[in-house]
Write an enzyme that holds these catalytic residues in place. Sequence first.
Site, mmCIF file in Angstrom:
data_model
loop_
_atom_site.group_PDB
_atom_site.id
_atom_site.type_symbol
_atom_site.label_atom_id
_atom_site.label_comp_id
_atom_site.label_asym_id
_atom_site.label_seq_id
_atom_site.Cartn_x
_atom_site.Cartn_y
_atom_site.Cartn_z
ATOM 1 N N PHE A 106 -15.802 46.690 10.007
ATOM 2 C CA PHE A 106 -14.249 46.484 10.385
ATOM 3 C C PHE A 106 -13.423 46.652 9.085
ATOM 4 C CE2 PHE A 106 -14.975 42.426 9.029
ATOM 5 C CZ PHE A 106 -13.998 41.728 8.416
ATOM 6 N N LYS A 124 -20.201 54.884 15.633
ATOM 7 C CA LYS A 124 -19.494 53.773 16.339
ATOM 8 C C LYS A 124 -18.894 52.948 15.404
ATOM 9 C CE LYS A 124 -21.000 49.511 17.626
ATOM 10 N NZ LYS A 124 -19.569 49.045 17.431
ATOM 11 N N GLU A 162 -15.268 47.780 16.612
ATOM 12 C CA GLU A 162 -14.408 47.481 17.596
ATOM 13 C C GLU A 162 -13.203 46.631 17.242
ATOM 14 O OE1 GLU A 162 -17.384 46.146 17.079
ATOM 15 O OE2 GLU A 162 -17.138 44.100 17.598
ATOM 16 N N SER A 213 -23.071 42.976 8.299
ATOM 17 C CA SER A 213 -23.584 41.488 8.005
ATOM 18 C C SER A 213 -24.983 41.671 7.441
ATOM 19 C CB SER A 213 -23.102 40.507 8.784
ATOM 20 O OG SER A 213 -23.941 40.677 10.183
ATOM 21 N N CYS A 242 -17.563 43.821 0.566
ATOM 22 C CA CYS A 242 -18.788 43.359 0.072
ATOM 23 C C CYS A 242 -19.010 43.437 -1.517
ATOM 24 C CB CYS A 242 -20.032 44.046 0.592
ATOM 25 S SG CYS A 242 -19.876 45.935 0.190
ATOM 26 N N GLU A 275 -21.892 33.711 2.331
ATOM 27 C CA GLU A 275 -20.946 34.797 2.387
ATOM 28 C C GLU A 275 -19.943 34.373 3.113
ATOM 29 O OE1 GLU A 275 -21.750 38.462 3.847
ATOM 30 O OE2 GLU A 275 -20.435 39.508 2.473
#
Lengths: 493, 108
Positions: free
Chosen positions: A160, A184, A187, A238, A293, A394
Site C-alpha cells: 500500500f 495485484k 486493496e 510485511s 521500509c 516494525e
Amino acid sequence: MALAHEVMENYGRLKLYIDGEFVESETSQYIKAFNPAKDEVIAEVPNTLPEEVDKAVEAAYEAYLKWRETPIPTRVQYLFRIKEVLERHKEEIARIIVQNHGKTLDEARGEMRRAIENVETAIGVAYLLEKGEYLENIAKGIDEYLVREPLGVAAIISPFNFPVMVPFWFIPYALAVGDTVVVKPSEITPVPFHWVIKLLHEEAKLPPGLINVVYGLGNVGESLISHKKVFGVAFVGSTPVARAIYKRVGELGKKAILQAGAKNFAVVMPDANMDRTIPNLISSFFGNTGQRCLANSVLVPVGEAYDKVVPKFREMASQLRLGYGLDEDVDMGPMATRKGLERVLKYIDIGLEEGAKLTLDGRGKKPEKYPNGYFIGANVFEEVTLDMTIAREEIFGPVVSVIRAETLDEAIEMINSSQYGNASSLFTSSGAVARKFRREVNVGNLGINVGVAAPMAFFPFGGRKESFFGVVHGQVDSLDFFTDKKIVIERWW
Amino acid sequence: MKRYTLSSLITRLASFEEALAQKMDAKGYVEAAERARRYASEIREIRDFIIVEMTLEPIETLDPMEFLDDAANPEEVDNLRRRVYTKIAEDVEPVSGELADLLRRLSS
C-alpha cells in the site's frame, strides 16, 4: 497554500483488467478504499474470484507466447510509450497517490520519478543484457554461449505504501525481456495503479494481455501464486506474509523476490554536521508518515552526540505541519489506514508500559480542517533500551526510539542484533568511521549522511535477514528473476 | 524567513517569476516578461531532475514575494533576483543542489 485539486472525488467500483479490457468482477465481495485525510470512501475493489484470476493468468500466458517472439527493438518502443504516458500524467497520478495513500505531494512526485526511472533503466539495459555471452573455441571446433530466455507469466503483489513505484520495480523489466505480468495492487491503495492502467490502456496501446490486474485480499494472492502458469512472484510487504509466500513458492518450485519488513537505525556520531544532519533525520523518520521500509525508526546518538542532536531533533519534529498532502505546505500526511493508526497508538502504549519516556507526544494531533483523518503527530521516545518492543518491532509509523550508544562498536552491534537488515544510516564527518560502518553493518541499503538510503533503479534494492527472502533483488536485478539462462555448447562437422 | 517543503518552494519561486512577468508586461518590458516566464518554466522543470525521495527535509528561507515591490524595471528585476536567489540558493543547497545551481544561474 491552496490545495491541488483531486482528479476525481470518487473512482467508483474498479474493474479488473484482463487481456486488454476492463472487466467487471462477478464477486459479491467489494473492499472499500479510502482517502485517509478525510476518512471518505473513494473507490471499491473486488475480491477477485479464483476463476477470474485464472482468466487473467491465461490471458497473460497467451500474450507471452506472442510477446516473447516480438523483437527487442519493438518491445523497447512499447516501453518508451509507457514512459511517455507516465511523464505526461505524472502530476495527476501523484495527486491520486496523495488522495488514496495520504502521503505529501513531494513524496508522491518522488514516487512517480522513481517509477519512471525504472522504465528508463529497463529500456537502457534491455539490449545490453539480452545480448548474452559467447566464447569461441572452448575446445577445437566447439563454441559455447549463453542466451537469456523469458519465463512466462510473473505475479506482482505490491504494497500500500508505494502503489505505483513498486509495481514498476518489476513491470518494465518483465516486459523488456519478453515476460508478461498479472499485478495485484494493494486493496488499501488500488486507485493510483488503476489510473495508470487506464492511461496506458487509452494512450500506450500495449498489446493485450501484457499487463493484467486483479484486486483483492490474500486469497487472491494465493490463487495467483499457485497458478500453474505463473513461474514466480515478486512481492513487497510485511515479513510474516513474505515468509509465508517464500514457503509456498518453495513447495511449488517457483521463483521469488520477496522484499519484507524493516527496523532501521540511524547512527549519529559527535562529529556529524548537525545543521545538515538533523533536517535530514526529520525527513528520514517522518517522510511518508514513517510508512516506508527505508524509514529510520531508531535514532542512535553516539556519546556526546546525544545532547547535540536529540533536543533539536525533538523540536523540529514538533514543528511538522500535518495536513492533506495536496497542500504543498504540508510536511506530514495522515496514516494510510485507520488500522495503521491504531497499530501505532498501540505501540506507543507498549512503549510507555515498558518504561520508555515519551518526550514528544503526537497522539491526538489533527489539522483543524480534517478532523476525521487518520492523523498523528511525530512521536519521540527516549530512554529506550534494545530489549523493548518499540526498539525491535516494525511500527511503520511516525514513532522514533532513541537509544544512546557510548561507542560506534556498540551502535553497530545494536544494528546487527536486529532481526531485520533492510537499511541503516550513519552521520559523520569521518571517512574512517564511515568505512568501518560500511564494512561491519549487516544491512542491504546503507546511507552515509543520507537518511533515506533508496537505491536508484539502476542498482538493486538491497535487503538482508528478515527484510528479504529470495536470491535476486528488485529493480534492475530483477532481470535475473524474469529470465533464465540457457547454455549452449555447439559443434558443427 | 518562511518554512517550505521543496515542492512549495518550487511553486513559490515559479509564482514569483510569473508575478515578475506580469509586472514587466504591464510596464511594456516585453523581453523581461518573456524571460521571467521562461525562468518560471525552468524552475518547475527542476522537479524532473531531482531525487526527491532522499531530500524531503524542511527548508527555511526568504519569501521572494515579499520583495516584489522592489522591482519596477528589468534592471531592478535582475538586482532583485541576485539578492534574493543568492540567499535562497544557499538555504536550499543541502536539500537540492540542482535547484540551488539553477537559482545561481538565473541570478547571474
